[in-house]
Write a protein that holds these residues in place. Structure first.
Motif, mmCIF file in Angstrom:
data_model
loop_
_atom_site.group_PDB
_atom_site.id
_atom_site.type_symbol
_atom_site.label_atom_id
_atom_site.label_comp_id
_atom_site.label_asym_id
_atom_site.label_seq_id
_atom_site.Cartn_x
_atom_site.Cartn_y
_atom_site.Cartn_z
ATOM 1 N N LYS A 267 0.830 -1.206 0.000
ATOM 2 C CA LYS A 267 0.000 0.000 0.000
ATOM 3 C C LYS A 267 0.863 1.254 0.000
ATOM 4 O O LYS A 267 0.578 2.225 -0.706
ATOM 5 N N THR A 268 1.934 1.231 0.785
ATOM 6 C CA THR A 268 2.839 2.379 0.838
ATOM 7 C C THR A 268 3.514 2.604 -0.515
ATOM 8 O O THR A 268 3.594 3.734 -1.008
ATOM 9 N N SER A 269 3.988 1.530 -1.135
ATOM 10 C CA SER A 269 4.677 1.628 -2.424
ATOM 11 C C SER A 269 3.743 2.148 -3.515
ATOM 12 O O SER A 269 4.123 2.996 -4.328
ATOM 13 N N THR A 270 2.501 1.655 -3.528
ATOM 14 C CA THR A 270 1.525 2.098 -4.519
ATOM 15 C C THR A 270 1.246 3.585 -4.369
ATOM 16 O O THR A 270 1.142 4.323 -5.355
ATOM 17 N N THR A 271 1.124 4.046 -3.125
ATOM 18 C CA THR A 271 0.862 5.464 -2.873
ATOM 19 C C THR A 271 2.010 6.333 -3.364
ATOM 20 O O THR A 271 1.802 7.370 -4.001
ATOM 21 N N ASN A 329 14.940 3.907 -6.833
ATOM 22 C CA ASN A 329 14.857 2.684 -7.629
ATOM 23 C C ASN A 329 13.383 2.390 -7.918
ATOM 24 O O ASN A 329 12.739 1.646 -7.181
ATOM 25 N N SER A 330 12.861 3.010 -8.991
ATOM 26 C CA SER A 330 11.440 2.839 -9.309
ATOM 27 C C SER A 330 11.120 1.411 -9.754
ATOM 28 O O SER A 330 10.015 0.924 -9.518
ATOM 29 N N GLU A 331 12.100 0.727 -10.398
ATOM 30 C CA GLU A 331 11.860 -0.648 -10.823
ATOM 31 C C GLU A 331 11.621 -1.566 -9.635
ATOM 32 O O GLU A 331 10.721 -2.407 -9.629
ATOM 33 N N ARG A 332 12.420 -1.373 -8.584
ATOM 34 C CA ARG A 332 12.238 -2.190 -7.374
ATOM 35 C C ARG A 332 10.899 -1.867 -6.700
ATOM 36 O O ARG A 332 10.227 -2.770 -6.177
ATOM 37 N N LEU A 333 10.502 -0.617 -6.742
ATOM 38 C CA LEU A 333 9.225 -0.213 -6.155
ATOM 39 C C LEU A 333 8.076 -0.848 -6.926
ATOM 40 O O LEU A 333 7.078 -1.283 -6.320
ATOM 41 N N GLN A 334 8.211 -0.925 -8.247
ATOM 42 C CA GLN A 334 7.187 -1.563 -9.074
ATOM 43 C C GLN A 334 7.077 -3.049 -8.738
ATOM 44 O O GLN A 334 5.972 -3.621 -8.758
ATOM 45 N N GLU A 335 8.197 -3.691 -8.453
ATOM 46 C CA GLU A 335 8.178 -5.118 -8.153
ATOM 47 C C GLU A 335 7.382 -5.411 -6.870
ATOM 48 O O GLU A 335 6.759 -6.461 -6.756
ATOM 49 N N ILE A 336 7.409 -4.478 -5.920
ATOM 50 C CA ILE A 336 6.701 -4.695 -4.656
ATOM 51 C C ILE A 336 5.206 -4.753 -4.881
ATOM 52 O O ILE A 336 4.499 -5.537 -4.243
ATOM 53 N N ILE A 337 4.702 -3.911 -5.803
ATOM 54 C CA ILE A 337 3.255 -3.891 -6.036
ATOM 55 C C ILE A 337 2.827 -4.940 -7.034
ATOM 56 O O ILE A 337 1.648 -5.165 -7.223
#
Length: 337
Positions: A267-271, A329-337
């Motif tokens: 939820k945090t990463s998506t926000t 690192n936006s790619e890593r953030l995308q992987e979380i969601i």
């Protein structure tokens, strides 16, 4: 002949559109790779780029190519990626996958100029022709009343009559409701070039939520009565608006499911990713939204949100300095969601 370039892994049934009498003046060209697309853009300027790949269309293809930066774009994306999709410019739209050819044709018609048939007569020539939402925004900029608010000013209140719609020009606005305990629940964040106040088409509309400014902001306000007249006289605008509202419902359903079942970290990463385009700007001075507001958007407590931020910082995904958050690192953030 004017052309529309379609970039995808394989040839699609989009070419059935060539048989459309409405689009007969356009040729459809297929490219499979980014290099092919780059080469084509160098040799010819298409009327529209349709992007049907698993990744977002890279902004690098327009870098240092001023004449290409205004080309209309149409991205075909899965519904699950809607929350993190961001337009490159004002004429960048999307269609959710799976889609129908009728839906795709409607989107194309809203982005490229269509010549009227010779036997078509022009009626009501004095009335403004507003074929799509982007044209509506331009019209509101020209005809609307400029308004401005300082930080934390109320724009309209819940359960009050609605008289205007708003087009955000600068700053950041939010809509919210209050629960029975007096806690503020954020229902939406509105930025530059976004419409606020679209709550229906009946007379004497009642606002279902409160809107206020997160920071000093400006907008154009447009009388709701005039907005209804535009809809009545421009059926294509009504269709485009209906699609926008449908997409909004789909996005809200995804957010509700995520708020119910996703992990706190997700939820945090998506926000955070909702602000990815801003955070990547070299001159961006950090989010001006409080941690409490961000936590409300994510549907978690401020304490849980702050703990998740600390976790992302330790992993080198984001950087935090004071109130500022920046994505490393936006790619890593995308992987979380």
């Amino acid at each position: 002949m004017k052309c529309i370039v379609f970039c995808s892994e394989k040839v699609s049934d989009i070419f059935k559109l060539e048989k459309s009498s409405i689009l007969k003046e356009y040729a459809f060209v297929h490219t499979a790779t980014l290099k092919d697309l780059n080469d084509f853009l160098i040799s010819q300027r298409p009327e529209l780029i349709i992007w049907d790949k698993n990744t977002n269309i890279p902004t690098s293809i327009f870098r240092n190519k001023q004449k290409l930066q205004s080309i209309p774009l149409l991205s075909i994306i899965p519904a699950k990626n809607l929350d993190t999709w961001h337009p490159i410019h004002n004429r960048h739209k999307y269609v959710l996958r799976p889609y129908s050819l009728v839906e795709l044709q409607h989107k194309i018609k809203s982005l490229v100029p269509i010549q009227p048939q010779k036997n078509q007569t022009v009626k009501n020539s004095k009335r403004p022709i507003i074929p799509d939402i982007e044209s509506l925004k331009t019209y509101i900029q020209q005809q609307g009343e400029p308004v401005k608010w300082d930080k934390n000013k109320i724009i309209f209140r819940e359960n009050r009559h609605s008289s205007f719609i708003y087009l955000v020009n600068k700053g950041l606005l939010k809509t919210f409701r209050m629960d029975q305990l007096g806690k503020e629940l954020i229902t939406g964040i509105y930025r530059k070039n976004e419409l606020l106040g679209l709550y229906g088409f009946h007379d004497n509309l009642i606002c279902p939520e409160t809107a206020s400014s997160i920071e000093a902001s400006t907008a154009y306000r447009f009388p709701y009565k005039s907005f209804k007249e535009l809809l009545e006289n421009n059926p294509n605008l009504g269709l485009d608006l209906a699609q926008l509202l449908t997409d909004t419902v789909v996005r809200l359903k995804s957010q509700l499911l995520e708020m119910a079942y996703a992990s706190v970290l997700k939820k945090t990463s998506t926000t955070i990713l909702q602000f990815a385009d801003d955070l990547k700007q070299p001159d961006f001075n950090g989010l001006k939204i409080s941690r409490t507001d961000l936590a409300s958007m994510a549907g978690i407590s401020p304490e849980s949100f702050i703990r998740s931020l600390s976790c992302l910082k330790k992993e080198g995904i984001i950087a935090i300095k004071g109130k500022n958050i920046n994505i490393l690192n936006s790619e890593r953030l995308q992987e979380i969601i």
